[in-house]
Enzyme design. Structure first.
Site, PDB file in Angstrom:
ATOM      1  N   LYS A   9       0.836  -1.210   0.000  1.00 29.20           N
ATOM      2  CA  LYS A   9       0.000   0.000   0.000  1.00 29.20           C
ATOM      3  C   LYS A   9       0.869   1.257   0.000  1.00 29.20           C
ATOM      4  O   LYS A   9       2.090   1.172   0.203  1.00 29.20           O
ATOM      5  CB  LYS A   9      -0.919  -0.050   1.232  1.00 29.20           C
ATOM      6  CG  LYS A   9      -1.882  -1.248   1.193  1.00 29.20           C
ATOM      7  CD  LYS A   9      -2.776  -1.310   2.429  1.00 29.20           C
ATOM      8  CE  LYS A   9      -3.708  -2.515   2.360  1.00 29.20           C
ATOM      9  NZ  LYS A   9      -4.615  -2.587   3.525  1.00 29.20           N
ATOM     10  N   TYR A  49     -12.254  -2.460  -3.102  1.00 28.90           N
ATOM     11  CA  TYR A  49     -12.747  -2.520  -1.723  1.00 28.90           C
ATOM     12  C   TYR A  49     -14.281  -2.457  -1.661  1.00 28.90           C
ATOM     13  O   TYR A  49     -14.832  -2.047  -0.638  1.00 28.90           O
ATOM     14  CB  TYR A  49     -12.132  -1.387  -0.900  1.00 28.90           C
ATOM     15  CG  TYR A  49     -10.733  -1.691  -0.389  1.00 28.90           C
ATOM     16  CD1 TYR A  49     -10.474  -2.839   0.372  1.00 28.90           C
ATOM     17  CD2 TYR A  49      -9.665  -0.827  -0.633  1.00 28.90           C
ATOM     18  CE1 TYR A  49      -9.207  -3.127   0.842  1.00 28.90           C
ATOM     19  CE2 TYR A  49      -8.383  -1.107  -0.157  1.00 28.90           C
ATOM     20  CZ  TYR A  49      -8.167  -2.253   0.588  1.00 28.90           C
ATOM     21  OH  TYR A  49      -6.903  -2.532   1.070  1.00 28.90           O
ATOM     22  N   PHE A  57     -15.607   3.666   7.441  1.00 32.71           N
ATOM     23  CA  PHE A  57     -14.232   4.051   7.084  1.00 32.71           C
ATOM     24  C   PHE A  57     -13.982   4.011   5.573  1.00 32.71           C
ATOM     25  O   PHE A  57     -12.863   4.238   5.121  1.00 32.71           O
ATOM     26  CB  PHE A  57     -13.217   3.154   7.805  1.00 32.71           C
ATOM     27  CG  PHE A  57     -13.421   1.667   7.565  1.00 32.71           C
ATOM     28  CD1 PHE A  57     -12.927   1.047   6.424  1.00 32.71           C
ATOM     29  CD2 PHE A  57     -14.093   0.896   8.507  1.00 32.71           C
ATOM     30  CE1 PHE A  57     -13.112  -0.306   6.207  1.00 32.71           C
ATOM     31  CE2 PHE A  57     -14.284  -0.479   8.295  1.00 32.71           C
ATOM     32  CZ  PHE A  57     -13.794  -1.073   7.140  1.00 32.71           C
ATOM     33  N   ARG A  85      -1.642 -14.444   4.157  1.00 37.24           N
ATOM     34  CA  ARG A  85      -2.360 -13.738   5.225  1.00 37.24           C
ATOM     35  C   ARG A  85      -1.658 -13.962   6.568  1.00 37.24           C
ATOM     36  O   ARG A  85      -1.626 -13.071   7.418  1.00 37.24           O
ATOM     37  CB  ARG A  85      -3.817 -14.217   5.291  1.00 37.24           C
ATOM     38  CG  ARG A  85      -4.614 -13.981   4.008  1.00 37.24           C
ATOM     39  CD  ARG A  85      -5.277 -12.640   3.942  1.00 37.24           C
ATOM     40  NE  ARG A  85      -6.295 -12.438   4.960  1.00 37.24           N
ATOM     41  CZ  ARG A  85      -7.049 -11.344   5.034  1.00 37.24           C
ATOM     42  NH1 ARG A  85      -6.888 -10.351   4.149  1.00 37.24           N
ATOM     43  NH2 ARG A  85      -7.945 -11.203   5.975  1.00 37.24           N
ATOM     44  N   ASN A 112      -2.109  -0.192   6.931  1.00 34.90           N
ATOM     45  CA  ASN A 112      -1.519  -1.453   7.398  1.00 34.90           C
ATOM     46  C   ASN A 112      -0.595  -2.131   6.384  1.00 34.90           C
ATOM     47  O   ASN A 112      -0.519  -3.345   6.290  1.00 34.90           O
ATOM     48  CB  ASN A 112      -2.604  -2.391   7.952  1.00 34.90           C
ATOM     49  CG  ASN A 112      -3.656  -2.720   6.917  1.00 34.90           C
ATOM     50  OD1 ASN A 112      -3.477  -2.452   5.732  1.00 34.90           O
ATOM     51  ND2 ASN A 112      -4.743  -3.330   7.361  1.00 34.90           N
ATOM     52  N   HIS A 115      -1.806  -5.421   1.381  1.00 37.68           N
ATOM     53  CA  HIS A 115      -3.070  -6.142   1.196  1.00 37.68           C
ATOM     54  C   HIS A 115      -2.789  -7.561   0.709  1.00 37.68           C
ATOM     55  O   HIS A 115      -1.875  -7.768  -0.092  1.00 37.68           O
ATOM     56  CB  HIS A 115      -3.935  -5.436   0.147  1.00 37.68           C
ATOM     57  CG  HIS A 115      -5.052  -6.300  -0.364  1.00 37.68           C
ATOM     58  ND1 HIS A 115      -6.238  -6.452   0.319  1.00 37.68           N
ATOM     59  CD2 HIS A 115      -5.148  -7.095  -1.463  1.00 37.68           C
ATOM     60  CE1 HIS A 115      -7.014  -7.299  -0.350  1.00 37.68           C
ATOM     61  NE2 HIS A 115      -6.368  -7.709  -1.435  1.00 37.68           N
ATOM     62  N   GLU A 126      -9.444 -10.199  -7.727  1.00 33.63           N
ATOM     63  CA  GLU A 126      -8.449  -9.125  -7.608  1.00 33.63           C
ATOM     64  C   GLU A 126      -7.346  -9.261  -8.663  1.00 33.63           C
ATOM     65  O   GLU A 126      -6.886  -8.261  -9.217  1.00 33.63           O
ATOM     66  CB  GLU A 126      -7.882  -9.118  -6.184  1.00 33.63           C
ATOM     67  CG  GLU A 126      -8.953  -8.688  -5.172  1.00 33.63           C
ATOM     68  CD  GLU A 126      -8.594  -8.971  -3.716  1.00 33.63           C
ATOM     69  OE1 GLU A 126      -7.486  -9.479  -3.452  1.00 33.63           O
ATOM     70  OE2 GLU A 126      -9.444  -8.692  -2.844  1.00 33.63           O
TER      71      GLU A 126
HETATM   72  P1  ABT Z   1      -6.851  -5.686   3.300  1.00 31.71           P
HETATM   73  O1  ABT Z   1      -5.786  -6.659   3.005  1.00 31.71           O
HETATM   74  O2  ABT Z   1      -6.468  -4.266   3.010  1.00 31.71           O
HETATM   75  O3  ABT Z   1      -8.166  -6.064   2.644  1.00 31.71           O
HETATM   76  O4  ABT Z   1      -7.051  -5.769   4.875  1.00 31.71           O
HETATM   77  P2  ABT Z   1      -7.694  -6.968   5.683  1.00 31.71           P
HETATM   78  O5  ABT Z   1      -8.271  -7.977   4.742  1.00 31.71           O
HETATM   79  O6  ABT Z   1      -6.727  -7.436   6.689  1.00 31.71           O
HETATM   80  O7  ABT Z   1      -8.867  -6.252   6.485  1.00 31.71           O
HETATM   81  P3  ABT Z   1     -10.199  -5.671   5.924  1.00 31.71           P
HETATM   82  B1  ABT Z   1     -11.387  -5.906   6.947  1.00 31.71           B
HETATM   83  O8  ABT Z   1     -10.510  -6.209   4.552  1.00 31.71           O
HETATM   84  O9  ABT Z   1      -9.921  -4.131   5.844  1.00 31.71           O
HETATM   85  C1  ABT Z   1      -9.856  -3.427   4.633  1.00 31.71           C
HETATM   86  C2  ABT Z   1      -9.212  -2.088   4.868  1.00 31.71           C
HETATM   87  O10 ABT Z   1     -10.004  -1.322   5.718  1.00 31.71           O
HETATM   88  C3  ABT Z   1      -9.223  -0.804   6.788  1.00 31.71           C
HETATM   89  N1  ABT Z   1     -10.036  -0.783   8.002  1.00 31.71           N
HETATM   90  C4  ABT Z   1     -10.666  -1.921   8.395  1.00 31.71           C
HETATM   91  C5  ABT Z   1     -10.144   0.392   8.717  1.00 31.71           C
HETATM   92  O11 ABT Z   1      -9.565   1.418   8.337  1.00 31.71           O
HETATM   93  N2  ABT Z   1     -10.888   0.392   9.856  1.00 31.71           N
HETATM   94  C6  ABT Z   1     -11.533  -0.736  10.300  1.00 31.71           C
HETATM   95  O12 ABT Z   1     -12.204  -0.689  11.341  1.00 31.71           O
HETATM   96  C7  ABT Z   1     -11.414  -1.950   9.532  1.00 31.71           C
HETATM   97  C8  ABT Z   1     -12.113  -3.221   9.967  1.00 31.71           C
HETATM   98  C9  ABT Z   1      -8.043  -1.717   6.898  1.00 31.71           C
HETATM   99  C10 ABT Z   1      -7.832  -2.192   5.498  1.00 31.71           C
HETATM  100  N3  ABT Z   1      -6.922  -1.337   4.756  1.00 31.71           N
HETATM  101  N4  ABT Z   1      -6.194  -0.479   4.926  1.00 31.71           N
HETATM  102  N5  ABT Z   1      -5.388   0.263   4.590  1.00 31.71           N
HETATM  103 MG    MG Z   2      -9.534  -7.556   3.106  1.00 35.22          MG
END
Ligand code: ABT
Ligand code: MG
Length: 147
Positions: A9, A49, A57, A85, A112, A115, A126
């Site tokens: 990212k 997404y 968010f 993962r 984070n 992805h 994807e």
């Molecule tokens: P991705 O690999 O980015 O899809 O992350 P992951 O699958 O671990 O987690 P999910 B639930 O798919 O989150 C997608 C993006 O949304 C952000 N997020 C998520 C928030 O900002 N606040 C929240 O409360 C949650 C649940 C984290 C992930 N991406 N970023 N950047």
């Molecule tokens: Mg995800």
């Protein structure tokens, strides 16, 4: 052979972690089959997404993921979807275990680092969203017999 979509990212790119992250997947024994340095349009980010469209968010997530270049990749290997993962760590970097990418480098759930596809269906969707079939390079690694 199973394939997954991984994407470093904008924060991972800005932090200079592309090489470190690629090294971890290479060292694990997975095979890189495609890579692209690109910046997401809002339209592509909203499609990628899409499952989070109704979440509070979502707007910030799209702002962040389109804010700078990402490094998009396809990796291949046995159980690569689940294993990636595990190497990446849980969504919130504060809760991610040390030794995982998010556990070692991240602080904020909205930034984070990387992805990874969460299922076979997501991986297929994807990969098709980010790459054309002729961008996926199939080749044999001679080291494969040792992994
Ligand atoms: P991705 O690999 O980015 O899809 O992350 P992951 O699958 O671990 O987690 P999910 B639930 O798919 O989150 C997608 C993006 O949304 C952000 N997020 C998520 C928030 O900002 N606040 C929240 O409360 C949650 C649940 C984290 C992930 N991406 N970023 N950047
Ligand atoms: Mg995800």
């Amino acid at each position: 052979m199973e394939r997954t979509y991984l994407m470093i990212k904008p924060d991972g790119v800005q932090r200079g972690l592309i090489g470190e992250i690629i090294s971890r997947f290479e060292a694990k024994g997975f095979t890189l089959v495609a890579g692209k340095f690109t910046q997401l349009t809002r339209e592509l980010a909203e499609t990628h997404y899409g499952e989070h469209k109704e979440r509070p968010f979502f707007g910030e997530l799209v702002d962040f993921i389109t804010s700078g270049p990402v490094f998009a990749m396809v990796w291949e290997g046995e159980n690569v979807i689940k294993s990636s993962r595990t190497l990446i760590g849980v969504t919130n970097p504060i809760e991610a275990a040390p030794g995982t990418i998010r556990g070692d480098y991240g602080v904020h759930v909205g930034m984070n680092i990387i992805h990874g596809s969460d299922s076979e269906e997501s991986a297929k969707r994807e990969i098709d969203l980010f790459f054309t079939s002729n961008e996926l390079v199939t080749y044999e690694k001679t080291l494969k017999q040792w992994i």
